[in-house]
Scaffold this active site. Structure first.
Site, short mmCIF file in Angstrom:
data_model
loop_
_atom_site.label_atom_id
_atom_site.label_comp_id
_atom_site.label_asym_id
_atom_site.label_seq_id
_atom_site.Cartn_x
_atom_site.Cartn_y
_atom_site.Cartn_z
N GLU A 258 124.65 17.51 63.05
CA GLU A 258 125.07 16.50 62.42
C GLU A 258 126.08 15.72 63.06
O GLU A 258 126.43 14.42 62.66
CB GLU A 258 125.21 16.99 60.90
CG GLU A 258 126.40 17.90 60.60
CD GLU A 258 126.17 19.37 60.85
OE1 GLU A 258 125.41 19.71 61.69
OE2 GLU A 258 126.96 20.33 60.41
N CYS B 123 123.47 26.30 61.31
CA CYS B 123 124.73 27.43 61.64
C CYS B 123 124.40 28.57 60.42
O CYS B 123 123.68 29.32 60.61
CB CYS B 123 125.94 26.75 61.13
SG CYS B 123 127.20 27.56 62.38
N HIS C 42 125.93 22.31 65.31
CA HIS C 42 125.93 21.40 64.28
C HIS C 42 125.50 20.14 64.95
O HIS C 42 126.26 19.25 65.16
CB HIS C 42 127.45 21.24 63.78
CG HIS C 42 127.76 22.42 62.96
ND1 HIS C 42 127.71 22.53 61.74
CD2 HIS C 42 128.39 23.62 63.51
CE1 HIS C 42 128.40 23.47 61.64
NE2 HIS C 42 128.77 24.55 62.44
N1 GLN Z 1 129.95 31.87 58.61
C1 GLN Z 1 129.24 31.59 59.80
C2 GLN Z 1 130.19 32.09 61.28
O1 GLN Z 1 131.03 32.11 61.15
C3 GLN Z 1 128.75 30.20 60.03
C4 GLN Z 1 129.56 28.98 60.21
C5 GLN Z 1 129.29 27.81 60.12
O2 GLN Z 1 127.96 27.77 59.13
N2 GLN Z 1 129.82 26.83 60.28
O3 GLN Z 1 129.38 32.27 62.25
#
Ligand code: GLN
Length: 539
Positions: A512, A384, A510
């Site tokens: 995970e 992410c 994600h």
């Molecule tokens: N801050 C970034 C976004 O909003 C990544 C968010 C995250 O890592 N969950 O896109």
């Protein structure tokens, strides 16, 4: 009407006794005996969901397939049971009140005074029964957050009392988790805190059926008898729960203590099938007797509170066991990383993982880490925000787009290689408005991702606002960073790879959240594999 059995898990004396792990362990044992089980968490705080909470407050926010931002205990439920949860599995006081107040505004209560009892309690009971009424589960375990005696949890205990009163005996069960402290000075285990906490529960109208006692030392028969007598439970219903080396040992320990057997007996369910724990024990033995060891650097901004990256830490454990490898994690604060310090901080690592996150603090440290891992050919896996950092680093240092950035960090950047989607630009509310939950991703057949997943269409969960800016895609490809996974509906880039690097994978989603004991996530498994390979070549 289904004949679902309801188990309630409450906690006494202190918080952090591990209700979530006990609930998950019991559920695992019941599932291993062939029952269909789910677990629900009721959180007595006013936030509608934990999505708006700082990770320092409450640890990681866990995301379900249906895009609910939930308590991290749901992560344990999925990791133990290998079954997806949903919004229905996590309810907060905020959500309960929101529903009741919206009903009141619509006039649904026909002029009545809206009160804790019956309106709030009815809404709590409705939410508890939602899962039972799907017909999918024979047993629903509901974990009540907080500690008995808290003002916040009283209304939940009242809802439990009512459900006990309304449903047939044998259809509900209350398990109270408590602490039996050891006083070194007198060399004794003390039962009084448990007695007090059970008294408080009784005063609220609920008699627990089973006590699970967290303790540092074995309770012994005498203490067990005393607890049974003064807490008004049967002798066989005092279950000892000693500290375990790993949370994954708890199901086996609880089975030894007969928690599953006593539970089933009290629910009038047959106990003849012993739980089939073959696969679970197999996982445990791989976990406990590893053949290799690797050290992975986990770079993030909330590393002081390890719960902030709970699912990642657990996914690394699953992947380690799958590879019969002990995975040591070096927690690295992105704030403290600079281009000068990164080589020193990351010395000796066999893999680097840059964690998800938000905001500017520590971001340049993440960029420095990407550059280091990319140039040194260290296995590198970024998630992410971490992937966004990898894209920005590549734009700056390989493509030559000076000061390229994400508009999250520099709104006026000349090269917004990470940017908001049109739909997100209009959003002003913070709660529940990110891109959330599962979506499909199509993999390029020549990619590393494809060779890892072994199929071309995958589904993974998201939680972010910003995205790879496709305007720059050609430049990235021409310089050696490929987009190997894209959303088939929107064309959004979900995975980037550097094919010339031994292992460099960035994912916008994600992974995970989907790693479980029964199904360790293939990206994590292969990342650890790459780390093992790196450790043998770099010796
Ligand atoms: N801050 C970034 C976004 O909003 C990544 C968010 C995250 O890592 N969950 O896109």
């Amino acid at each position: 009407m289904s004949n679902t059995k309801y188990i309630f898990v409450t906690g006494g004396v202190t918080s952090s006794l591990g209700k979530g792990i006990i609930a998950s362990s019991l559920a695992t044992l019941l599932q291993a005996r062939g029952y269909s089980v789910t677990i629900q968490k009721l959180d007595p705080y006013i936030n509608v969901d934990p999505g708006t909470l700082n990770p320092y407050e409450h640890g990681e926010c866990y995301v379900t397939n249906d895009g609910a931002e939930t308590d991290l205990d749901l992560g344990h439920y999925e990791r133990f049971l290998n079954r997806p949860t949903s919004q229905a599995n996590n309810v907060t006081t905020g959500r309960i009140f929101k529903t009741v107040i919206e009903k009141e505004r619509r006039g649904d209560y026909l002029g009545k005074t809206v009160q804790y009892v019956p309106h709030i309690t009815d809404e709590i009971k409705r939410r508890i029964k939602l899962l039972g009424n799907t017909g999918e589960y024979e047993i629903v375990i509901t974990e009540i957050g907080g500690t008995i005696g808290d003002i916040e949890s009283q209304v939940y205990v009242e809802a439990v009392r009512q459900m006990r009163q309304e449903l047939p005996t044998g259809n509900t069960l209350v398990i109270h988790l408590t602490l039996v402290p050891y006083l070194a000075a007198s060399g004794e285990l003390k039962t009084k805190p448990s007695q007090h906490s059970v008294k408080m529960l009784q005063a609220e109208g609920v008699q627990p059926d089973i006590l699970v006692c967290r303790a540092e030392r074995q309770l012994g028969d005498e203490i067990k008898r005393k607890l049974a007598l003064f807490c008004n439970v049967k002798n066989d219903s005092v279950i000892e729960s000693l500290d375990a080396e790993s949370i994954y040992e708890v199901p086996v320990l609880m089975h030894k203590e007969k928690l599953d057997e006593v539970t089933l007996r009290k629910l009038d369910l047959p106990t003849k099938n012993e739980p089939d724990l073959t696969r679970w024990r197999d996982f445990l033995s791989k976990l406990k007797y590893p053949e290799h060891e690797v050290e992975i650097g986990l770079v993030g901004k909330y590393v002081e509170l390890k719960d902030s990256y709970k699912s990642i830490a657990e996914a690394l454990i699953h992947a380690g066991a799958e590879n019969e490898t002990k995975v040591k994690v070096r927690w690295i604060h992105s704030d403290r990383l600079t281009p000068e310090s990164v080589a020193r901080t990351c010395k000796g690592l066999q893999g680097i993982l840059v964690a998800p996150g938000f905001g500017e603090r520590g971001f340049e440290g993440k960029i420095a880490t990407v550059q280091y891992a990319r140039e040194q050919n260290i296995p590198f896996f970024v998630i992410c925000f971490g992937m966004q950092a990898a894209v920005i680093e590549f734009a700056r240092n390989v493509i030559g787009l000076k000061n390229a950035n994400s508009t999250e960090i520099d709104e006026k950047t000349k090269y917004p290689v990470i940017d908001l989607m049109e739909a997100q630009k209009k959003v002003t509310n913070m709660g529940g408005t990110m891109r959330l939950g599962a979506s499909d991703c199509e993999l390029t057949e020549t990619s590393k991702a494809f060779s890892i997943y072994k199929r071309s269409m995958i589904s993974e969960r998201h939680r972010h606002r910003f995205e790879f800016n496709n305007k720059y895609l050609d430049k990235f490809i021409s310089k050696g960073m490929d987009a190997t996974g894209t959303n088939p509906d929107t064309g959004l880039v979900e995975i980037v790879e550097i094919p010339a690097h031994p292992f460099f994978i960035g994912v916008q989603f994600h992974p995970e959240y989907k790693s479980t004991v029964a199904n360790p996530h293939p990206l994590f498994v292969n990342f650890i594999k790459a780390a093992i390979a790196y450790s043998t070549t770099s010796k």
